[in-house]
Design an enzyme around this catalytic site. Structure first.
Site, mmCIF file in Angstrom:
data_model
loop_
_atom_site.group_PDB
_atom_site.id
_atom_site.type_symbol
_atom_site.label_atom_id
_atom_site.label_comp_id
_atom_site.label_asym_id
_atom_site.label_seq_id
_atom_site.Cartn_x
_atom_site.Cartn_y
_atom_site.Cartn_z
ATOM 1 N N ARG A 206 0.820 -1.222 0.000
ATOM 2 C CA ARG A 206 0.000 0.000 0.000
ATOM 3 C C ARG A 206 0.850 1.267 0.000
ATOM 4 O O ARG A 206 0.478 2.269 0.619
ATOM 5 C CB ARG A 206 -0.968 0.031 1.202
ATOM 6 C CG ARG A 206 -2.053 -1.010 1.172
ATOM 7 C CD ARG A 206 -3.232 -0.550 0.323
ATOM 8 N NE ARG A 206 -4.210 -1.621 0.207
ATOM 9 C CZ ARG A 206 -5.318 -1.700 0.926
ATOM 10 N NH1 ARG A 206 -5.602 -0.775 1.802
ATOM 11 N NH2 ARG A 206 -6.147 -2.704 0.747
ATOM 12 N N ARG B 74 -3.938 6.540 0.704
ATOM 13 C CA ARG B 74 -4.527 7.736 1.327
ATOM 14 C C ARG B 74 -3.590 8.519 2.232
ATOM 15 O O ARG B 74 -3.892 9.656 2.578
ATOM 16 C CB ARG B 74 -5.790 7.341 2.093
ATOM 17 C CG ARG B 74 -6.974 7.125 1.166
ATOM 18 C CD ARG B 74 -8.197 6.690 1.929
ATOM 19 N NE ARG B 74 -7.993 5.342 2.460
ATOM 20 C CZ ARG B 74 -8.847 4.720 3.268
ATOM 21 N NH1 ARG B 74 -9.941 5.330 3.673
ATOM 22 N NH2 ARG B 74 -8.607 3.500 3.677
ATOM 23 N N ARG C 52 -7.231 10.805 -6.651
ATOM 24 C CA ARG C 52 -8.462 10.024 -6.444
ATOM 25 C C ARG C 52 -9.686 10.926 -6.631
ATOM 26 O O ARG C 52 -10.673 10.540 -7.241
ATOM 27 C CB ARG C 52 -8.459 9.420 -5.043
ATOM 28 C CG ARG C 52 -9.617 8.486 -4.759
ATOM 29 C CD ARG C 52 -9.680 8.226 -3.260
ATOM 30 N NE ARG C 52 -10.477 7.082 -2.880
ATOM 31 C CZ ARG C 52 -11.808 7.080 -2.826
ATOM 32 N NH1 ARG C 52 -12.480 8.163 -3.181
ATOM 33 N NH2 ARG C 52 -12.461 6.003 -2.436
ATOM 34 N N ASP D 140 -6.685 -3.162 -7.435
ATOM 35 C CA ASP D 140 -7.185 -3.765 -6.201
ATOM 36 C C ASP D 140 -7.473 -5.239 -6.460
ATOM 37 O O ASP D 140 -7.763 -5.623 -7.597
ATOM 38 C CB ASP D 140 -8.463 -3.063 -5.725
ATOM 39 C CG ASP D 140 -8.775 -3.436 -4.286
ATOM 40 O OD1 ASP D 140 -8.171 -2.840 -3.379
ATOM 41 O OD2 ASP D 140 -9.590 -4.353 -4.065
ATOM 42 N N TYR E 295 -14.365 -12.082 0.256
ATOM 43 C CA TYR E 295 -15.088 -10.824 -0.005
ATOM 44 C C TYR E 295 -16.307 -11.068 -0.886
ATOM 45 O O TYR E 295 -17.359 -10.465 -0.699
ATOM 46 C CB TYR E 295 -14.165 -9.795 -0.677
ATOM 47 C CG TYR E 295 -13.119 -9.240 0.276
ATOM 48 C CD1 TYR E 295 -13.422 -8.167 1.105
ATOM 49 C CD2 TYR E 295 -11.848 -9.792 0.350
ATOM 50 C CE1 TYR E 295 -12.470 -7.660 1.990
ATOM 51 C CE2 TYR E 295 -10.897 -9.289 1.228
ATOM 52 C CZ TYR E 295 -11.214 -8.221 2.047
ATOM 53 O OH TYR E 295 -10.285 -7.738 2.931
HETATM 54 O O1 1CP Z 1 0.105 0.587 -3.286
HETATM 55 C C1 1CP Z 1 -0.362 -0.566 -3.347
HETATM 56 O O2 1CP Z 1 -0.137 -1.440 -2.516
HETATM 57 C C2 1CP Z 1 -1.109 -0.960 -4.599
HETATM 58 C C3 1CP Z 1 -2.497 -1.003 -4.579
HETATM 59 C C4 1CP Z 1 -3.348 -1.934 -3.725
HETATM 60 C C5 1CP Z 1 -3.200 -3.298 -3.398
HETATM 61 C C6 1CP Z 1 -2.035 -4.191 -3.661
HETATM 62 C C7 1CP Z 1 -4.594 -1.526 -3.208
HETATM 63 C C8 1CP Z 1 -5.127 -0.171 -3.329
HETATM 64 N N1 1CP Z 1 -5.218 -2.617 -2.639
HETATM 65 C C9 1CP Z 1 -4.387 -3.705 -2.721
HETATM 66 C C10 1CP Z 1 -4.651 -5.072 -2.266
HETATM 67 C C11 1CP Z 1 -5.847 -5.351 -1.441
HETATM 68 N N2 1CP Z 1 -7.100 -4.843 -1.541
HETATM 69 C C12 1CP Z 1 -5.879 -6.358 -0.434
HETATM 70 C C13 1CP Z 1 -4.712 -7.259 -0.093
HETATM 71 C C14 1CP Z 1 -3.715 -6.605 0.785
HETATM 72 C C15 1CP Z 1 -4.180 -6.175 2.168
HETATM 73 O O3 1CP Z 1 -4.530 -7.038 2.968
HETATM 74 O O4 1CP Z 1 -4.134 -4.961 2.401
HETATM 75 C C16 1CP Z 1 -7.165 -6.382 0.100
HETATM 76 C C17 1CP Z 1 -7.682 -7.280 1.208
HETATM 77 C C18 1CP Z 1 -7.947 -5.423 -0.600
HETATM 78 C C19 1CP Z 1 -9.397 -5.145 -0.412
HETATM 79 C C20 1CP Z 1 -9.619 -3.721 -0.100
HETATM 80 N N3 1CP Z 1 -9.548 -2.728 -1.027
HETATM 81 C C21 1CP Z 1 -9.829 -3.140 1.168
HETATM 82 C C22 1CP Z 1 -9.930 -3.869 2.505
HETATM 83 C C23 1CP Z 1 -11.356 -4.076 2.861
HETATM 84 C C24 1CP Z 1 -11.607 -4.749 4.204
HETATM 85 O O5 1CP Z 1 -12.345 -4.151 5.000
HETATM 86 O O6 1CP Z 1 -11.156 -5.888 4.444
HETATM 87 C C25 1CP Z 1 -9.915 -1.744 0.972
HETATM 88 C C26 1CP Z 1 -10.166 -0.675 2.001
HETATM 89 C C27 1CP Z 1 -9.718 -1.510 -0.418
HETATM 90 C C28 1CP Z 1 -9.649 -0.195 -1.123
HETATM 91 C C29 1CP Z 1 -8.285 0.241 -1.480
HETATM 92 N N4 1CP Z 1 -7.414 -0.500 -2.278
HETATM 93 C C30 1CP Z 1 -6.258 0.219 -2.473
HETATM 94 C C31 1CP Z 1 -6.410 1.471 -1.787
HETATM 95 C C32 1CP Z 1 -5.394 2.578 -1.779
HETATM 96 C C33 1CP Z 1 -7.673 1.477 -1.159
HETATM 97 C C34 1CP Z 1 -8.294 2.626 -0.366
HETATM 98 C C35 1CP Z 1 -9.297 3.230 -1.263
HETATM 99 C C36 1CP Z 1 -9.519 4.692 -1.181
HETATM 100 O O7 1CP Z 1 -8.811 5.476 -1.856
HETATM 101 O O8 1CP Z 1 -10.471 5.049 -0.488
#
Ligand code: 1CP
Length: 354
Positions: free
Chosen positions: A35, A39, A48, A85, A161
């Site tokens: 990540r 944000r 974004r 994602d 999910y």
């Molecule tokens: O910079 C990076 O790492 C690249 C982008 C990236 C990656 C590799 C994002 C952007 N998401 C992910 C993987 C991801 N997404 C995982 C696996 C890794 C981990 O455990 O963190 C998972 C479980 C998700 C699912 C997801 N997407 C969640 C979690 C939900 C939950 O409650 O379990 C969330 C909040 C997102 C949204 C998301 N994805 C990425 C970002 C920056 C965001 C935040 C979105 C925003 O801008 O509001």
């Protein structure tokens, strides 16, 4: 035998991130952070906003490439990770997905074979194509020395999910389906294995140098289910990708798997093992020695929020533990939004000897 080389000379691969996979141990390990785009960066929040939503950001190659590059410009990480994602896969298959601002994902749950029947692997081309275009742009725009990591979620984690319809603390709905009707649940997993192979294959063809498979919820399953729903599907993905792209390293991140990570490494054939925050030092430092695998991890993302001496001390401990090993510095899970960007700069400096 791995050859010992300094970070300043010797036969270090063109992209030093890839050197540990080629058997080299570097005096200064490569670093990237899960990540690393997100944000906590004001420039991410601005892009974004411009995209008008998270999924639009993922599917607009120009903007997705821009947010991938932002942390590289700021910190000079050894690798960039494609901005996308793990839920792009169910979205491309036709499952309804939304991200409300400041909240997690919401999906229309898939809980029956009839729900499963509405997903269409034939439909993924358009959305996956936009992600591949982002990868191709990135390979052109990134500095030559920066590796590009492509990724997908592991079938088990993506399924949690899809079945739950949102993030959860216990992934109960997926576990219940898997126990009640393993044959039906296997059809969902099989669909995800096949779709993920196509998705990763396309990323490599577009220019990804390395792949990571995120299995965030690998730690919630008991033994035989861990084998069936985590190890086996990942093995199928890794072996097919390796047949097609033998030189592209694959890192597995089975979060929460603890001691089972050893079995995961030997059975799946991954080239790198991502260690989460709770992985004990004896595991990280010794247990993988007999496996031909690069170890990655595992600073607590909350120490990056705190910064200062507490962070520096832990960084030094990890560096000492992994000295002389084929190692990549990372966090034990993703950066959290309240992380001060200057702490990330300090972390990179500390890892590089400052
Ligand atoms: O910079 C990076 O790492 C690249 C982008 C990236 C990656 C590799 C994002 C952007 N998401 C992910 C993987 C991801 N997404 C995982 C696996 C890794 C981990 O455990 O963190 C998972 C479980 C998700 C699912 C997801 N997407 C969640 C979690 C939900 C939950 O409650 O379990 C969330 C909040 C997102 C949204 C998301 N994805 C990425 C970002 C920056 C965001 C935040 C979105 C925003 O801008 O509001």
């Amino acid at each position: 035998m791995p050859s010992k080389t300094s970070s300043r000379g010797g036969p270090v691969a063109k992209r030093r991130f890839l050197a540990p996979f080629a058997g080299e141990t570097l005096a200064v390990p490569p670093i990237w952070l899960m990540r690393q785009a997100g944000r906590y960066l004001p420039e991410y929040r601005a892009t974004r906003e411009k995209a008008g939503g998270f999924l639009n950001l993922c599917y607009t190659p120009e903007l997705a490439a821009e947010v991938t590059l932002q942390p590289i410009r700021r910190y000079g990480f050894d690798a960039a990770i494609l901005f996308s994602d793990i839920l792009v896969v169910p979205d491309a298959l036709g499952q309804r997905l939304t991200f409300a601002a400041g909240e997690g994902p919401q999906l229309e749950p898939v809980r029956t074979l009839a729900d499963l029947g509405r997903l269409d692997p034939g439909k993924t081309g358009d959305k996956f194509g936009r992600v591949f275009e982002t990868v191709a742009r990135l390979r052109q725009d990134l500095p030559d020395e920066t590796a590009l990591i492509g990724f997908c979620g592991a079938p088990w984690t993506v399924a949690t999910y899809m079945v739950q319809g949102e993030g959860s603390t216990d992934q109960a709905e997926a576990r219940l389906w898997a126990y009640r009707d393993p044959e039906g649940f296997a059809r969902l997993i099989d669909l995800l294995v096949d779709t993920s192979i196509g998705y990763l294959d396309g990323q490599v063809k577009a220019g990804a140098d390395c792949l990571q498979i995120f299995d965030t919820w690998a730690g919630t399953l008991p033994d035989s289910e861990f084998d069936r729903w985590v190890v086996e599907p990942t093995r199928r993905i890794v072996s097919t990708i390796k047949e097609r792209h033998p030189t592209v390293p694959v890192i597995g991140f089975p979060r929460g798997a603890g001691a089972s990570s050893l079995w995961y490494v030997s059975e799946t054939g991954v080239d790198g093992i991502g260690c989460d925050t709770a992985m004990p030092p004896y595991m990280m430092g010794e247990a993988f020695d007999g496996e031909n695998v690069v170890v990655q991890g595992n600073l607590d993302p909350l120490l990056l929020v705190v910064g200062g001496a507490a962070m520096d001390e832990r960084v030094d401990e990890i560096l000492e533990l992994m000295d002389g090993k084929r190692f990549i510095f990372n966090l034990g899970h993703g950066i959290v939004p309240q992380t001060p960007p200057e702490h990330v700069a300090r972390l990179v400096e500390r890892v590089r000897g400052g």
